[in-house]
Design a protein around this motif. Structure first.
Motif, PDB file in Angstrom:
ATOM      1  N   ASN A   1       0.836  -1.198   0.000  1.00  0.00           N
ATOM      2  CA  ASN A   1       0.000   0.000   0.000  1.00  0.00           C
ATOM      3  C   ASN A   1       0.875   1.254   0.000  1.00  0.00           C
ATOM      4  OD1 ASN A   1      -2.574  -1.548   0.609  1.00  0.00           O
ATOM      5  ND2 ASN A   1      -1.359  -2.026   2.437  1.00  0.00           N
TER       6      ASN A   1
ATOM      7  N   THR B   1      -4.895   2.054   0.687  1.00  0.00           N
ATOM      8  CA  THR B   1      -5.660   0.849   0.344  1.00  0.00           C
ATOM      9  C   THR B   1      -5.564  -0.245   1.407  1.00  0.00           C
ATOM     10  OG1 THR B   1      -3.743   0.102  -0.951  1.00  0.00           O
ATOM     11  CG2 THR B   1      -5.496   1.260  -2.143  1.00  0.00           C
ATOM     12  N   ASN B   2      -4.973   0.066   2.555  1.00  0.00           N
ATOM     13  CA  ASN B   2      -4.853  -0.894   3.657  1.00  0.00           C
ATOM     14  C   ASN B   2      -6.178  -0.924   4.422  1.00  0.00           C
ATOM     15  OD1 ASN B   2      -4.158  -2.531   5.792  1.00  0.00           O
ATOM     16  ND2 ASN B   2      -2.601  -1.143   6.636  1.00  0.00           N
TER      17      ASN B   2
END
Length: 881
Positions: free
Chosen positions: A501, A561-562
């Protein structure tokens, strides 16, 4: 309809069309009646490159004659410092390091700057970057509207006025133009480091290359010089411009496309130094020196402007199996890069649909890629998002009910969970580059349909659309062992965490949208010309915050995007505001009416305009922390501006004096809100601003020119501000009078009846020019009056232990700058133009002065201050003018 009347031959006034008077093609065409030109008569275009258009608005225009006498490559904002009401402080002598300016006391984020009608201010916070402006050799004119704007302007913030830049039309014949310039800083104490300035510029005009009126020009320039103040910074800029112009028929119709691309690579640099024989505080033995720290701001006398930073240096050497920490290499303020890649494409067109009915359409596209900011410490391990009972050290901790180690940009630092320095472990702290990145794609169009009812009566309707897609991120990049970034744009390949990410300190996307309908009527009734305009803008601000907001100041924690890390964080931190989208809408009817009365040689003019400035995206993002609380939803600023003046225009003289008054309501700034009990961006009440602007240009013959100008600028803040509630520490230190007020009670910031800070109380100047054969000698001088450093108009106070002491007075003193220009014509070309050398010297007497600063709300906050540009000289070889 524009008219040209030719009379006897004592003087010849060269017509700069009404393009000098307005910004969009529609405004140019509609205002054409202002440009009645009489040779050796009572009304002409300009005198010595200075024009005061015959308009209800208080305007002033600088054309090519004056622009060409300034230093080649100089920012256009430094050139308009010769206009009354304008105050500009250049960050260096050459114009490519930025600067700050005000018009009638309004800062640059409340002034609209355009080129050929398209807005140049940032679409998010309305900031203006003066180091990114178009090369002066490519310009036809610069028009300053003092306090008002045109009815079709695509602006969200121009309550203080507009600066309208017009690009030159290609020549009818083939021509080559080039400028080669070298220069240097010539100031005492500038040190052994070379501070040479080098610039090259070339432009080619094609002339009519189709036989059907198609003509074009293209230009390129390159600039490089070392920072004028420290031992490190380098400024490098390359720029490309062009314009293609196609005439349509013989009635003035045309289609044109212009383009611009600019790359800047420069560094920030420090604040104004204090005397180095004074200490930081009364009880300290540390001397004050040049630099960016708040203790090193504002000059007294005898100080050293030039300074060294920790360069060259080496970052901490990684050691496997050791918990490495960072050192200071590469972290200095002066090593922060401020790169930018900016470009635009500008269309303009005019079509006569029938006799008296004219359509103009100006489409545009702009692109911005830029960042600013410094370094931070990156961690090779994760971060415990559960704070109860203290955060665990994730190098050794194991996830449990009380420990949750996650990667992300948390607490203002990136936690990666990967080996950043390639030493084989994940134990280390590493210095990383972490600027704030901005990418903007902006589309616009201005369309006008005008109709000449009779030769004395005209109307127009306009539609303006401005759509900006504003992406703000904060990717992280590595530094080389010498502290230099591998890439000044970490957004190109941002560092990723253990899960792949991309980590970034901010992550948001905004859409700033304007749809505007306007109309204007112009009618002549004998000596009276009346102009009635109405602007109806609809502004939309769409905000998308992809991070968790954790404070009223807009501080965020980001996961990208984690999603698993974000979910764990959300569970452990219920008070943080989730990622959210929100839309704000603003609209208002804005009248703009005025008249002129022609009394023969003089004329009287009057104008009233209502202005609007809607909140920028930064404060709106900060308000997300408070949800839908009404106190955190600021209203737009509004202004009611009045101008009344007398203007005189003849073959030898042009003069104007105008008194003005602006009622400035709902002033926006960050301040304490008693309902939310926090500092938020909110409306602070009313300010009355008023003054006088005057100028006179006189050319008794072709060899002598004198231009004088001056301004008085007053402001009156109507209300005190609630600063907050006294804390026990403030009571002990008696900050804000809290020793008397008592802990837990509200204190005030004493601004009522005071002047706004950051703008000069008055200014005046002059320019003279003499010609002797092939020599032209020019000199210009400007005195800028004192500027208060805070809105309380009280001396600045800094902390020494637990006691405050006066670190600086209430105002920065006035200063005088003198510039020289000497031009020698070596030869003339038979087809026109010449070869010349030109010497420019700025700040001739090397005056040390306080540069640009924005002021602060009270005596306990020291604003950041730039160093006034030192004396510098340049020599240019100019071919083709």
């Amino acid at each position: 309809m524009k008219k040209m009347l030719l009379r006897s031959s004592a003087l010849i006034a060269i017509a700069i069309p009404a393009a000098a008077h307005a910004q969009s093609t529609g405004s140019i065409d509609f205002d054409n009646d202002e440009s009645v030109i009489i040779v050796s008569g009572s009304r002409v275009s300009s005198v010595g490159g200075v024009e005061v258009p015959d308009s209800p608005k208080a305007k002033q225009v600088l054309d090519e004659e004056l622009i060409r006498r300034q230093r080649p490559g100089q920012t256009v904002n430094d050139i308009v410092n010769l206009v009354p009401g304008v105050s500009f402080q250049n960050n260096d002598p050459w114009g490519s390091s930025g600067g700050s300016f005000t018009i009638r006391g309004f800062s640059s984020d409340r002034i609209s700057q355009t080129v050929d009608g398209i807005p140049l201010n940032d679409s998010g916070n309305y900031a203006l970057y003066t180091n990114q402006q178009q090369d002066p050799e490519t310009l036809q004119s610069v028009n300053v509207n003092l306090g008002v704007t045109d009815v079709d302007s695509p602006t969200a913030s121009a309550v203080g006025g507009t600066i309208n830049i017009r690009t030159r039309v290609p020549a009818d014949h083939f021509a080559l133009t080039s400028t080669l310039t070298v220069g240097d800083v010539l100031a005492d104490g500038s040190g052994e480091r070379s501070r040479m300035y080098m610039r090259g510029f070339a432009m080619v005009d094609t002339g009519d290359f189709t036989g059907m009126g198609t003509k074009a020009w293209f230009s390129a320039s390159y600039v490089r010089y070392n920072n004028p103040f420290n031992n490190y910074g380098v400024n490098e800029k390359q720029q490309y411009n062009g314009r293609i112009y196609q005439e349509i028929g013989t009635n003035g119709d045309f289609i044109s496309v212009a383009g611009h691309y600019n790359e800047n690579r420069n560094n920030f640099f420090g604040s104004v130094p204090l005397r180095d024989d004074l200490t930081l505080t009364p009880s300290s033995t540390t001397p004050r020196v040049a630099g960016s720290g708040s203790s090193n701001r504002f000059p007294l006398t005898g100080e050293e402007r030039f300074y060294d930073i920790n360069y060259p240096c080496t970052t901490d050497a990684p050691q496997g199996g050791v918990a490495d920490t960072t050192n200071s290499c590469g972290t200095e303020f002066d090593r922060r890069y401020n790169p930018s890649n900016t470009g635009n494409i500008r269309g303009s067109s005019r079509f006569t649909l029938m006799d008296g009915l004219v359509l103009t359409v100006d489409p545009s596209y702009q692109y911005v890629k830029a960042n600013g900011g410094g370094t931070t410490t990156g961690y090779e391990y994760a971060y415990d998002v559960i704070s109860a009972g203290g955060r665990a050290d994730c190098r050794t901790a194991i996830d449990s009910a009380t420990v949750s180690c996650q990667t992300g940009y948390l607490g203002g630092r990136p936690y990666f969970g990967v080996d950043l320095n390639s030493d084989g472990d994940t134990l280390d702290q590493v210095t990383v580059m972490a600027p704030s990145q901005t990418r903007t794609n902006r589309y616009g169009v201005i369309a006008n349909l005008s109709y000449e009812i009779t030769p004395d009566q005209s109307i127009r309707i306009s539609y303006t659309h401005d759509y900006a897609n504003h992406r703000q991120t904060g990717q992280v990049g590595l530094l080389q062992p010498n502290g230099e970034p591998y890439d000044v744009f970490p957004v190109n390949a941002g560092l990723v965490d253990a899960g792949g990410n991309i980590l970034q300190k901010r992550d948001r996307q905004s859409f700033a949208i304007l749809d505007q309908v306007s109309g204007e009527y112009r009618g002549k009734f004998g000596p009276v010309t009346a102009v009635l305009g109405l602007r109806a803008p609809w502004f939309t601000r769409e905000l998308n915050q992809y991070c968790f907001t954790t404070s009223a100041s807009g501080f965020v924690d980001c996961f990208g995007t984690n999603t698993a890390g974000a979910a764990a964080y959300n569970t452990a931190n219920p008070n943080a505001v989730d990622p959210v989208s929100r839309t704000y809408k603003y609209n208002k009817l804005l009248p703009n009416v005025g008249f002129t009365i022609d009394l023969g040689a003089p004329s009287v003019f009057f104008n009233y305009a209502k202005g609007l400035s809607v909140p920028g995206t930064d404060p709106l993002y900060n308000s997300l922390y408070f949800g839908n609380a009404a106190s955190a939803q600021p209203a737009p600023e509004t202004t009611d501006s009045f101008d009344l003046g007398v203007r005189f225009r003849s073959g030898q003289f042009q003069g104007q004096i105008a008194g003005w008054f602006t009622r400035y309501d709902n002033r926006l700034a960050s301040a304490y809100d008693p309902i939310l009990e926090a500092s938020v961006y909110r409306n602070l009440g009313r300010v009355d601003k008023y003054g006088v602007d005057a100028s006179l240009s006189w050319r008794p013959n072709n060899n002598v020119l004198l231009y004088v100008f001056g301004s008085i600028n007053e402001s009156d803040i109507k209300d005190n501000l609630i600063g907050g509630k006294c804390t026990s520490t403030q009571v002990t230190r008696n900050q804000y009078g809290c020793a008397t007020i008592g802990a837990g009670n509200e204190y005030s910031i004493l601004t009522a009846g005071k002047r706004e800070s950051g703008a000069p109380t008055y200014s005046f100047g002059a320019r003279g020019q003499l010609s002797f054969g092939d020599f032209d000698f020019g000199a210009q001088v400007k005195y800028t009056g004192k500027r208060y450093v805070n809105d309380e108009n009280l001396p600045l106070l800094n902390l020494d232990g637990s006691t405050y002491f006066q670190s600086y007075g209430a105002s920065a003193p006035g200063y005088t700058l003198v510039d020289l220009d000497i031009r020698y014509k070596i030869a003339e070309f038979p087809t026109g133009g010449d070869v010349a050398v030109q010497l420019n010297v700025s700040n001739l007497f090397d005056e040390l002065y306080v540069g640009g600063f924005g002021g602060s709300p009270d005596r306990y906050n020291t604003p950041f201050v730039q160093i006034g540009a030192p004396r510098a000289a340049s020599l240019s070889l100019i071919i083709g003018y």
